[in-house]
Scaffold this motif. Structure first.
Motif, PDB file in Angstrom:
ATOM      1  N   ALA A 294       4.767 -29.228  78.503  1.00  0.00           N
ATOM      2  CA  ALA A 294       5.148 -30.472  79.166  1.00  0.00           C
ATOM      3  C   ALA A 294       5.660 -30.217  80.582  1.00  0.00           C
ATOM      4  O   ALA A 294       5.358 -30.969  81.515  1.00  0.00           O
ATOM      5  CB  ALA A 294       6.215 -31.188  78.339  1.00  0.00           C
ATOM      6  N   ARG A 448       8.010 -30.856  70.055  1.00  0.00           N
ATOM      7  CA  ARG A 448       8.361 -31.762  71.148  1.00  0.00           C
ATOM      8  C   ARG A 448       8.899 -30.972  72.328  1.00  0.00           C
ATOM      9  O   ARG A 448       9.956 -30.357  72.249  1.00  0.00           O
ATOM     10  CB  ARG A 448       9.413 -32.773  70.681  1.00  0.00           C
ATOM     11  CG  ARG A 448       9.775 -33.834  71.703  1.00  0.00           C
ATOM     12  CD  ARG A 448      10.930 -34.698  71.214  1.00  0.00           C
ATOM     13  NE  ARG A 448      11.183 -35.823  72.092  1.00  0.00           N
ATOM     14  CZ  ARG A 448      11.872 -35.769  73.234  1.00  0.00           C
ATOM     15  NH1 ARG A 448      12.362 -34.598  73.643  1.00  0.00           N
ATOM     16  NH2 ARG A 448      12.053 -36.846  73.964  1.00  0.00           N
ATOM     17  N   ALA A 449       8.122 -30.948  73.397  1.00  0.00           N
ATOM     18  CA  ALA A 449       8.544 -30.249  74.628  1.00  0.00           C
ATOM     19  C   ALA A 449       8.954 -28.803  74.352  1.00  0.00           C
ATOM     20  O   ALA A 449       9.938 -28.301  74.899  1.00  0.00           O
ATOM     21  CB  ALA A 449       9.680 -31.005  75.311  1.00  0.00           C
ATOM     22  N   HIS A 480       2.822 -35.886  77.872  1.00  0.00           N
ATOM     23  CA  HIS A 480       3.784 -35.049  78.585  1.00  0.00           C
ATOM     24  C   HIS A 480       4.580 -34.135  77.656  1.00  0.00           C
ATOM     25  O   HIS A 480       4.848 -32.982  77.988  1.00  0.00           O
ATOM     26  CB  HIS A 480       4.746 -35.918  79.396  1.00  0.00           C
ATOM     27  CG  HIS A 480       4.064 -36.726  80.451  1.00  0.00           C
ATOM     28  ND1 HIS A 480       3.577 -36.182  81.612  1.00  0.00           N
ATOM     29  CD2 HIS A 480       3.762 -38.055  80.508  1.00  0.00           C
ATOM     30  CE1 HIS A 480       3.020 -37.109  82.355  1.00  0.00           C
ATOM     31  NE2 HIS A 480       3.122 -38.265  81.716  1.00  0.00           N
ATOM     32  N   LEU A 481       4.967 -34.631  76.488  1.00  0.00           N
ATOM     33  CA  LEU A 481       5.823 -33.865  75.576  1.00  0.00           C
ATOM     34  C   LEU A 481       5.034 -33.026  74.579  1.00  0.00           C
ATOM     35  O   LEU A 481       5.605 -32.184  73.905  1.00  0.00           O
ATOM     36  CB  LEU A 481       6.753 -34.820  74.808  1.00  0.00           C
ATOM     37  CG  LEU A 481       7.727 -35.648  75.648  1.00  0.00           C
ATOM     38  CD1 LEU A 481       8.470 -36.640  74.764  1.00  0.00           C
ATOM     39  CD2 LEU A 481       8.706 -34.736  76.378  1.00  0.00           C
TER      40      LEU A 481
END
Length: 552
Positions: A294, A448-449, A480-481
């Motif tokens: 990300a 997540r990220a 993005h994540l």
């Protein structure tokens, strides 16, 4: 003065629940000279010997040479001893990316203490769990001046029934112990046993709260050295620590320890945004860094309008979760010849592409193991090896892969094979050159990220809510994540909002990065034939299955 009996007791307690490598393999690794039989702190002492007056670490407000870093670490190590901490005692370190992180880490190593590497984002639930498992006596935290709540965890722990006896709060001069060097001259580090744990990394929490991962002096030094070799780290490198320094990726793959092991320099940053970091790259001629997908995507987009000179950058490692093929191509366009995909785990195995690989390989594959001693098995659902190129679960064993999580016997029974292979939970394919392509995962987690988040931990908390009847936490694809946290739930009465459940989870001391991003209220959740919630069929707001496999 600490007694011999205190030290022996602490070391004995440290080894309770630790699974060492079998003696036959340990002898093999030593005879092959892949284990150095040296303490992890040798990285610093050798650096001070060969590069005494060279700047080793730097942050926004200070810098220290190798000699100064060793002196600071030894002064704090002596302070630890004077305060009654002894070799073998565990300490939880929870610090942000500043020079204090390196000082605290090496001070613990020089004193023979074994740090539990907590992340700044960990909340009270995780930190309390680390103390419960490790029986740590020390907690090293910091007072963030603009955040008066930053010592809340320390305040709560100090009033709780646990093993904690020593709290050191950096930048704070209140009721906690001062993180200042001893005023007494002279320090001699105790003689540690290289096959004993040097530190505890923390797992991504793929089943509930994070597990503690014991890494020995021998295995972590080899981990660092192997990653240094495949990333071509030299004394000329200047490494930017952007991701949390306590992460295995940032710490030793090759990370800040790899840079210091070769006489390089480390720049700590508490900000990860491209505007700030691009200026750091230009001003300090930074050559290497590590990012999650990300963040790499954000930097790539910003390169179109940012004007900083980034020509010094020669190595951009991207890992933590799978990098999308299109993003890998875009990174290579924005930052030519610097991308290195990294696939690995705090438990051990690290694989990466090589800087000389063809761009198509760097974009499509996650890499080859960093050591020929890494043993890889790809198996089907029945545990049988699959053919080259076929998909299966990755199992691994080797000189820097753990033999068992710390004090987790039940979990170890299902996570390790009888002959010591670690079941990664990742679905992969491997080609004739041992290059790995990640295709999915078996474990029920959300990436997540770059953070691996266990869905069952969030579900367990939410099911304690009096107004929730059923819940399913699922990964939702995010540009993005990588993945964001989706929650589908059945309410008992009045409908809940995303703000309601985030507030409830915060009251349970769940870490901020585990907070749900989306909520979808449903009348019922789909079930499998055996009555379990079928997460692959959980409907999203558009009525279609919400859970998407972002690896495909």
């Amino acid at each position: 003065m600490n007694s011999i009996s205190d030290i022996l007791s602490a070391v004995d307690d440290l080894l309770h629940g630790f699974e060492p490598s079998p003696p036959s393999l340990a002898r093999c690794y030593t005879e092959a000279q892949i284990w150095d039989n040296a303490p992890l702190w040798a990285i610093l002492s050798q650096g001070a010997q060969h590069h005494a007056d060279k700047v080793a670490i730097k942050d926004a407000v200070r810098e220290l040479t190798y000699r100064q870093l060793l002196e600071q670490a030894d002064g704090i190590a002596k302070r630890f001893q004077e305060d009654g901490l002894v070799m073998g005692d565990r300490v939880v370190i929870q610090l942000s990316n500043t020079c204090y992180f390196a000082i605290a880490f090496f001070a613990a190593q020089r004193a023979g203490l074994v740090p539990v590497m907590a992340l700044p984002a960990h909340g009270l639930a995780e930190i309390s769990h680390f103390f419960a498992v490790s029986q740590a006596k020390g907690y090293i935290c910091e007072r963030i001046l603009e955040s008066p709540e930053s010592l809340e965890i320390a305040d709560t722990l100090s009033m709780s029934d646990n093993s904690l006896t020593h709290i050191y709060a950096i930048k704070h001069h209140g009721k906690y112990l001062a993180f200042h060097p001893s005023s007494q001259p002279g320090f001699t580090p105790p003689k540690v046993i290289p096959e004993h744990p040097a530190l505890f990394l923390v797992s991504g929490g793929t089943t509930g709260l994070p597990k503690l991962i014991p890494r020995t002096h021998n295995d972590y030094l080899f981990n660092i050295r192997s990653c240094v070799e495949v990333s071509d780290i030299t004394a000329n490198d200047i490494y930017l620590a952007v991701l949390p320094a306590a992460h295995n990726f940032t710490l030793g793959c090759p990370g800040l320890l790899g840079a210091l092991s070769k006489g390089g320099q480390v720049i700590f940053s508490t900000q990860a945004g491209p505007d700030h970091c691009f200026d750091l790259i230009e001003n300090h001629s930074i050559t290497a860094t590590a990012l999650v997908p990300a963040l790499a995507q954000l930097w790539t987009e910003a390169s179109e309008w940012e004007t900083a000179d980034l020509s010094s950058l020669r190595l951009m490692q991207v890992g933590g979760s799978k990098l999308a093929y299109s993003d890998a191509l875009a990174i290579q366009t924005a930052f030519p010849k610097v991308l290195q995909q990294v696939f690995g785990m705090a438990e051990g195995l690290i694989a990466c592409t090589r800087l000389g690989d063809a761009p198509a390989i760097i974009a499509a594959k996650q890499g080859c193991p960093v050591s020929k001693w890494d043993e890889i098995r790809i198996v089907d659902n029945a545990g049988n090896p699959v053919a080259i190129g076929e998909e299966g679960e990755l199992l691994t064993r080797g000189p820097y892969t753990l033999r068992g999580y710390y004090r987790a016997p039940k979990h170890n029974q299902v996570t390790f094979t009888d002959d010591g292979f670690y079941r990664s939970g990742d679905k992969v394919r491997m080609d004739e050159d041992r290059y790995i392509t990640v295709t999915g995962r078996i474990k029920d987690v959300i990436n997540r990220a770059g953070e691996s988040i266990a869905t069952d931990e969030i579900e367990a908390h939410l099911l304690c809510h009096p107004e929730i009847a059923q819940v399913a936490v699922v990964p939702v694809a995010d540009t993005h994540l990588g993945e964001r946290i989706g929650v589908a739930l059945v309410c008992k009465g009045e409908p809940l909002t995303l703000q309601n459940i985030r507030h409830f989870l915060k009251s349970k001391n769940l870490a901020a990065f585990k907070m749900p991003d989306e909520l979808h209220l449903v009348h019922s959740l789909p079930k499998t034939a055996v009555g379990k919630i079928d997460k692959k069929s959980v409907p999203g707001p558009n009525g279609k299955p919400w859970m998407l496999n972002t690896y495909r």
